[in-house]
Design an enzyme around this catalytic site. Structure first.
Site, PDB file in Angstrom:
ATOM      1  CB  SER A 100      -1.032  -0.103   1.351  1.00 41.32           C
ATOM      2  OG  SER A 100      -0.071   0.266   2.495  1.00 41.32           O
ATOM      3  CE  LYS A 101      -2.044   6.364  -3.292  1.00 38.00           C
ATOM      4  NZ  LYS A 101      -3.136   7.356  -3.286  1.00 38.00           N
ATOM      5  NE  ARG A 102      -0.076  -0.091   5.913  1.00 41.67           N
ATOM      6  CZ  ARG A 102       0.602  -0.951   6.707  1.00 41.67           C
ATOM      7  NH1 ARG A 102       2.030  -0.753   7.140  1.00 41.67           N
ATOM      8  NH2 ARG A 102       0.242  -2.385   6.722  1.00 41.67           N
TER       9      ARG A 102
END
Length: 484
Positions: free
Chosen positions: A242-244
């Protein structure tokens, strides 16, 4: 060229080219190149609401930066809508597809029943054998495939192995929507067939599509391409990327200062292995890549490994090659424009001379620029906190005494500057580091840098003496100003 192998990369232009897509493109490119075949690019832009020109540009630009050249022109799926409709007309004529007039209310009722019974919604086939003469006048039909009702659908996947679906669990999927637009499932199959695709290499999130797409191939009487569904990329913690985790567009990796060759090496090893080998030239990747080496478990993104591989590629490049790569990357790197503006014959020469030391300390082009900033700094230099601390604690006094000695050197070279600095340290009863640190602060504005005698050599006599004088005690600056 042998066109017996044809692969394709077929992204939807609804966002950037993310790292998973880049790896899929690379695997397709490597497999085609390994077998002397073709690698094709198709933009699946049938979702007109979400497809954007900016996304198409980002995909094309990302592939170009990675060095994944495709063969022939880019195919745009939306431009082929008429071909898709004509193909469906053939299926209708052959009795392998049918018009379905089920109303939205009827479909909602099927969904609700499935929810109550705790199963997946399946269309119940109510228009499969009915005559269109019974159709309600106010309903525009969709066209559905007559999928097999019994038996099994089997895909011998090159990565996942033998995958089996029970046909009773698969319903008659929609081929054309009521407005006449083709569905993704239909368009993909027709395009892959018309483009001569022999091997479909894609993420395993498409594995369930393989059964339905096999049904469409069989309805047309076409050969089903070989399929290889590759596991997705996960974050370092094993969770879905994911973006994290840094699930960024490939352009973000360029902006972080990674080299295309290093990215190719890293992405190829992200889920594929060839013995214990970690480092591969692109030629070696083309020569050794195979589908058998792709594992079934999700690969984990590892920035530390990517940085280490990138550092290897930077050190392996000649200084001239690395300078060329750096200059090409400057428009995309943070602070790169400011460096580019200051690059002239003199500063380029200084940077080239500093590269042997700088590339030993950097793992990315961003770190390389950061280490080289002292070369482009305007006088008087801004000091970081460490440099300021060094100068406050007796550093200026040492600079004042060193200035005259260095000013007296006629032959400005590492050997002569080192002799002068070492001579001063010995007379003052100091360790070399106690003298080198104030010099480093004055010359670079930082507490860390390449070797101080290399810095003196790269900056040259006039600039070095000027920077030292800027930070020395006022009296020493005046005394030495004639030589600066």
């Amino acid at each position: 060229m042998n066109h017996s192998v044809v692969t394709r990369f077929a992204p939807s232009p609804t966002g950037f080219l993310h790292i998973g897509g880049a790896r899929t493109a690379l695997f397709n490119w490597l497999y085609a190149r390994r077998h002397g075949g073709s690698f094709l690019l198709r933009i699946e832009d049938t979702d007109r609401q979400r497809s954007t020109e900016a996304a198409i540009e980002a995909i094309v630009d990302g592939l170009s930066w990675l060095g994944l050249a495709w063969d022939g022109d880019v195919t745009y799926q939306f431009s082929r809508v008429e071909r898709h409709r004509e193909a469906v007309a053939e299926l209708l004529k052959a009795g392998r597809a049918y018009n379905c007039y089920a109303t939205p209310e009827e479909l909602e009722e099927m969904r609700e029943r499935a929810r109550r019974e705790g199963r997946t919604m399946r269309y119940d086939g109510r228009w499969r054998e009915r005559d269109g003469k019974d159709a309600p006048a106010d309903v525009k039909p969709v066209v559905r495939l007559k999928a097999p009702l019994e038996g099994e659908t089997i895909v011998d996947d090159k990565v996942q192995g033998r995958v089996v679906w029970q046909n009773k669990d698969l319903d008659d999927l929609v081929l054309l929507r009521s407005d006449g637009t083709p569905t993704y499932m239909l368009a993909v199959v027709i395009d892959d067939h018309d483009m001569g695709v022999t091997h479909i290499i894609r993420g395993d999130d498409h594995l369930n599509n393989a059964a339905r797409q096999t049904h469409i191939y069989q309805a047309f009487g076409w050969q089903v391409p070989a399929m290889a569904h590759i596991p997705l990329i996960h974050g370092p913690d094993g969770a879905k990327l994911s973006k994290r985790h840094g699930a960024l567009g490939i352009e973000a990796y360029r902006a972080m200062g990674f080299l295309p060759a290093a990215m190719r090496n890293y992405l190829a090893r992200l889920g594929w292995s060839h013995g214990d080998q970690e480092l591969f030239s692109t030629q070696e990747l083309v020569a050794t890549f195979n589908l058998e080496g792709i594992g079934r478990s999700p690969a984990r993104l590892d920035f530390a490994k990517l940085e280490n591989i990138n550092g290897h590629y930077m050190r392996a490049a000649s200084d001239a090659e690395l300078l060329a790569m750096l200059e090409a990357a400057l428009p995309y790197l943070p602070g790169g424009a400011a460096v580019a503006a200051k690059l002239d014959e003199t500063t380029r020469g200084k940077l080239l001379a500093a590269l042997p030391s700088l590339k030993e300390r950097a793992k990315t082009l961003v770190q390389l620029i950061d280490g080289a900033l002292f070369l482009f700094a305007d006088r008087p230099l801004a000091m970081d906190a460490k440099a300021t601390e060094i100068l406050i604690t007796s550093g200026r006094e040492h600079l004042s005494r060193l200035l005259a000695r260095l000013d007296a050197i006629a032959d400005w070279a590492p050997a002569s500057t080192e002799a002068a600095v070492r001579g001063y340290a010995e007379e003052a009863g100091l360790k070399l580091a106690q003298v080198a640190q104030p010099l480093r602060a004055a010359l670079t504005g930082r507490g860390t840098s390449p070797g101080i005698f290399e810095v003196l050599a790269v900056l040259g006599r006039k600039e070095s003496l000027g920077r030292i004088a800027d930070q020395a005690e006022p009296g020493a600056r005046t005394r030495s100003s004639a030589g600066i």
